[in-house]
Design a protein around this motif. Sequence first.
Motif, PDB file in Angstrom:
ATOM      1  N   MET A 355      67.924  61.684  87.472  1.00  0.00           N
ATOM      2  CA  MET A 355      69.101  62.335  88.071  1.00  0.00           C
ATOM      3  C   MET A 355      70.369  61.534  87.739  1.00  0.00           C
ATOM      4  O   MET A 355      71.385  62.106  87.323  1.00  0.00           O
ATOM      5  N   PHE A 356      70.291  60.218  87.886  1.00  0.00           N
ATOM      6  CA  PHE A 356      71.484  59.386  87.639  1.00  0.00           C
ATOM      7  C   PHE A 356      71.885  59.447  86.163  1.00  0.00           C
ATOM      8  O   PHE A 356      73.068  59.425  85.831  1.00  0.00           O
ATOM      9  N   GLU A 357      70.878  59.520  85.299  1.00  0.00           N
ATOM     10  CA  GLU A 357      71.173  59.597  83.861  1.00  0.00           C
ATOM     11  C   GLU A 357      71.945  60.887  83.551  1.00  0.00           C
ATOM     12  O   GLU A 357      72.940  60.882  82.808  1.00  0.00           O
ATOM     13  N   ALA A 358      71.488  61.994  84.165  1.00  0.00           N
ATOM     14  CA  ALA A 358      72.160  63.278  83.925  1.00  0.00           C
ATOM     15  C   ALA A 358      73.622  63.206  84.371  1.00  0.00           C
ATOM     16  O   ALA A 358      74.520  63.728  83.704  1.00  0.00           O
ATOM     17  N   LEU A 359      73.872  62.524  85.472  1.00  0.00           N
ATOM     18  CA  LEU A 359      75.248  62.402  85.969  1.00  0.00           C
ATOM     19  C   LEU A 359      76.063  61.485  85.056  1.00  0.00           C
ATOM     20  O   LEU A 359      77.213  61.772  84.731  1.00  0.00           O
ATOM     21  N   TYR A 360      75.429  60.403  84.632  1.00  0.00           N
ATOM     22  CA  TYR A 360      76.097  59.457  83.731  1.00  0.00           C
ATOM     23  C   TYR A 360      76.502  60.156  82.437  1.00  0.00           C
ATOM     24  O   TYR A 360      77.629  60.018  81.947  1.00  0.00           O
ATOM     25  N   GLU A 361      75.561  60.940  81.888  1.00  0.00           N
ATOM     26  CA  GLU A 361      75.863  61.636  80.624  1.00  0.00           C
ATOM     27  C   GLU A 361      77.012  62.634  80.784  1.00  0.00           C
ATOM     28  O   GLU A 361      77.667  63.000  79.821  1.00  0.00           O
ATOM     29  N   SER A 362      77.229  63.089  81.998  1.00  0.00           N
ATOM     30  CA  SER A 362      78.359  64.003  82.237  1.00  0.00           C
ATOM     31  C   SER A 362      79.574  63.240  82.742  1.00  0.00           C
ATOM     32  O   SER A 362      80.534  63.858  83.232  1.00  0.00           O
ATOM     33  N   ASN A 363      79.487  61.920  82.689  1.00  0.00           N
ATOM     34  CA  ASN A 363      80.608  61.079  83.086  1.00  0.00           C
ATOM     35  C   ASN A 363      81.028  61.294  84.541  1.00  0.00           C
ATOM     36  O   ASN A 363      82.208  61.374  84.863  1.00  0.00           O
ATOM     37  N   ALA A 385      81.539  68.692  91.331  1.00  0.00           N
ATOM     38  CA  ALA A 385      80.281  69.134  91.951  1.00  0.00           C
ATOM     39  C   ALA A 385      79.548  70.195  91.123  1.00  0.00           C
ATOM     40  O   ALA A 385      78.343  70.081  90.881  1.00  0.00           O
ATOM     41  N   ASP A 386      80.266  71.214  90.657  1.00  0.00           N
ATOM     42  CA  ASP A 386      79.583  72.283  89.912  1.00  0.00           C
ATOM     43  C   ASP A 386      79.010  71.761  88.605  1.00  0.00           C
ATOM     44  O   ASP A 386      77.895  72.106  88.218  1.00  0.00           O
ATOM     45  N   ARG A 387      79.777  70.900  87.938  1.00  0.00           N
ATOM     46  CA  ARG A 387      79.302  70.290  86.697  1.00  0.00           C
ATOM     47  C   ARG A 387      78.065  69.442  86.962  1.00  0.00           C
ATOM     48  O   ARG A 387      77.108  69.437  86.197  1.00  0.00           O
ATOM     49  N   ALA A 388      78.086  68.739  88.082  1.00  0.00           N
ATOM     50  CA  ALA A 388      76.956  67.868  88.419  1.00  0.00           C
ATOM     51  C   ALA A 388      75.692  68.697  88.658  1.00  0.00           C
ATOM     52  O   ALA A 388      74.614  68.375  88.145  1.00  0.00           O
ATOM     53  N   VAL A 389      75.847  69.779  89.405  1.00  0.00           N
ATOM     54  CA  VAL A 389      74.675  70.638  89.682  1.00  0.00           C
ATOM     55  C   VAL A 389      74.108  71.164  88.363  1.00  0.00           C
ATOM     56  O   VAL A 389      72.893  71.113  88.119  1.00  0.00           O
ATOM     57  N   ALA A 390      74.984  71.630  87.487  1.00  0.00           N
ATOM     58  CA  ALA A 390      74.523  72.191  86.208  1.00  0.00           C
ATOM     59  C   ALA A 390      73.808  71.118  85.381  1.00  0.00           C
ATOM     60  O   ALA A 390      72.723  71.365  84.818  1.00  0.00           O
ATOM     61  N   ALA A 391      74.372  69.919  85.334  1.00  0.00           N
ATOM     62  CA  ALA A 391      73.778  68.849  84.514  1.00  0.00           C
ATOM     63  C   ALA A 391      72.424  68.419  85.068  1.00  0.00           C
ATOM     64  O   ALA A 391      71.446  68.261  84.320  1.00  0.00           O
ATOM     65  N   VAL A 392      72.354  68.255  86.384  1.00  0.00           N
ATOM     66  CA  VAL A 392      71.097  67.805  86.998  1.00  0.00           C
ATOM     67  C   VAL A 392      70.035  68.909  86.862  1.00  0.00           C
ATOM     68  O   VAL A 392      68.874  68.644  86.555  1.00  0.00           O
ATOM     69  N   HIS A 393      70.454  70.150  87.049  1.00  0.00           N
ATOM     70  CA  HIS A 393      69.524  71.271  86.912  1.00  0.00           C
ATOM     71  C   HIS A 393      68.942  71.305  85.502  1.00  0.00           C
ATOM     72  O   HIS A 393      67.735  71.456  85.306  1.00  0.00           O
ATOM     73  N   LYS A 394      69.813  71.109  84.526  1.00  0.00           N
ATOM     74  CA  LYS A 394      69.377  71.152  83.131  1.00  0.00           C
ATOM     75  C   LYS A 394      68.372  70.026  82.845  1.00  0.00           C
ATOM     76  O   LYS A 394      67.398  70.207  82.108  1.00  0.00           O
ATOM     77  N   ALA A 395      68.596  68.887  83.458  1.00  0.00           N
ATOM     78  CA  ALA A 395      67.707  67.744  83.208  1.00  0.00           C
ATOM     79  C   ALA A 395      66.306  67.970  83.779  1.00  0.00           C
ATOM     80  O   ALA A 395      65.320  67.493  83.236  1.00  0.00           O
ATOM     81  N   PHE A 396      66.217  68.714  84.878  1.00  0.00           N
ATOM     82  CA  PHE A 396      64.924  68.841  85.557  1.00  0.00           C
ATOM     83  C   PHE A 396      64.204  70.170  85.330  1.00  0.00           C
ATOM     84  O   PHE A 396      62.978  70.226  85.369  1.00  0.00           O
ATOM     85  N   ILE A 397      64.971  71.237  85.190  1.00  0.00           N
ATOM     86  CA  ILE A 397      64.333  72.564  85.124  1.00  0.00           C
ATOM     87  C   ILE A 397      64.330  73.023  83.676  1.00  0.00           C
ATOM     88  O   ILE A 397      65.392  73.300  83.095  1.00  0.00           O
ATOM     89  N   PRO A 398      63.140  73.128  83.080  1.00  0.00           N
ATOM     90  CA  PRO A 398      63.079  73.520  81.673  1.00  0.00           C
ATOM     91  C   PRO A 398      63.627  74.921  81.443  1.00  0.00           C
ATOM     92  O   PRO A 398      63.455  75.810  82.286  1.00  0.00           O
ATOM     93  N   ASN A 399      64.309  75.082  80.339  1.00  0.00           N
ATOM     94  CA  ASN A 399      64.835  76.381  79.964  1.00  0.00           C
ATOM     95  C   ASN A 399      63.754  77.185  79.267  1.00  0.00           C
ATOM     96  O   ASN A 399      63.089  76.660  78.412  1.00  0.00           O
TER      97      ASN A 399
END
Length: 400
Positions: A355-363, A385-399
């Motif tokens: 989770m932290f990595e996904a946030l870091y990658e989105s600065n 907040a919206d960017r964070a949700v999208a980034a974390v979601h992408k990291a955990f939920i496979p497309n």
Amino acid sequence: MGLIVQKFGGSSVADAERVMNVARIVTDTYKQGNDVVVVVSAQGDTTDDLIEKANEINPKAAKREMDQLLAAGEQISISLLAMAIESLGYPVISLLGWQAGFNTNSIYGSARIKNIKPNRLQAEIAKRNIVVVAGFQGINRYDDLTTLGRGGSDTSAVAIAAALKADKCQIFTDVEGVYTADPRKVENAKKLKEITYDEMLELATLGAQVLNNRSVEMAKKYGVELEVLSSLNPIPGTIVKEVAKMEKMLIRGVTKDKDVALVSILNLQDTPGIAFKIFSKLSSKNINVDIILQSFGRDGTKDIVFTVSKDNGPVAVELLEGMLDDCKIVCNTEVAKVSIVGAGMESHPGTASKMFEALYESNINIQMISTSEIKISVIIDAESADRAVAAVHKAFIPND
Ligand code: ADP
Ligand code: ASP
Ligand code: MG
């Protein structure tokens, strides 16, 4: 065949066409030989509009009068729905909260249900009436109207299902079930087939508005299995229950909560008992504190930072300024809480770092972190907040 409780939220009864649509769903269920109790919310944005009207006249109106006003929204819905059902040729009766036996405590604006006296409901069901009940409201020991807090109709429905030992409790809404994130905000959000009460409770508490958290708490307590489904698209929804099948997902969902204020007490005298003094003062005023962070002491001082709901931020500052001197107290309301929830993370040590990595990658900078067995929350800037949700979601939920 059995007894089915069906709840329809504000958007499902927003206009005449939607009310007729609900009437058809209800009567189809009844036609199959079931007894049906229907719980409805106020139409569309009615509750917000009523709050606005009150604010124009008196923004500090007594909470009793606010409840008196807000209860009107659901009264409109039940009578209109009863008329719609009547027009289709079925026996129906509408009941306000008190007529349906909802007894609550006296905390206006967020009353808790003490019990439901089911006699009237049972009598109407015995007459084979479809019973339409106003959600979100009850009556206290002084015979005054109370409301259960925003989103409270979900709780009304679960309470009726528990009191009547219903066979099913269906929560109809404007999305097709519970998703891995708000499907209106996150494009690739996935619908869950099943979710446990505990996970749903966390999601609801951390900002997934699709179910009110008290309703989930009550469903768990009384073993009421819930189905969340769409009033516009007749396909199976999400089942909320004690044990749910895992869908090969480490987490069940990502949420965002913007109702957060961050209060910082800086350069506080580092004396024993100071944390006790601060937090007992806040709790004596019913201010709920969420995440707390305390720095190591240095030069005889330390910092304590905590979060409360947005409207409690300035109240907490005022209270603490009255009791602490020699320190600086600031309140930041431009923050949000982003969380991940899932029973699976307990046995997967890499979850937090992912989770932290996904946030870091989105600065995105993390200001606070809080964890439990089945959730991790971070406090960040509200605008990210919206960017964070999208980034974390992408990291955990496979497309797929
Ligand atoms: P109702 O009026 O039926 O009670 P609400 O507006 O209270 O409906 O709740 C439904 C809304 O919850 C959806 O429109 C959706 O935008 C939002 N929502 C937030 N998080 C989620 C989630 N994880 N899954 C489904 N819906 C969600
Ligand atoms: N009408 C109330 C609200 O808007 C209750 C509900 O919708 O559940 O919060
Ligand atoms: Mg709702």
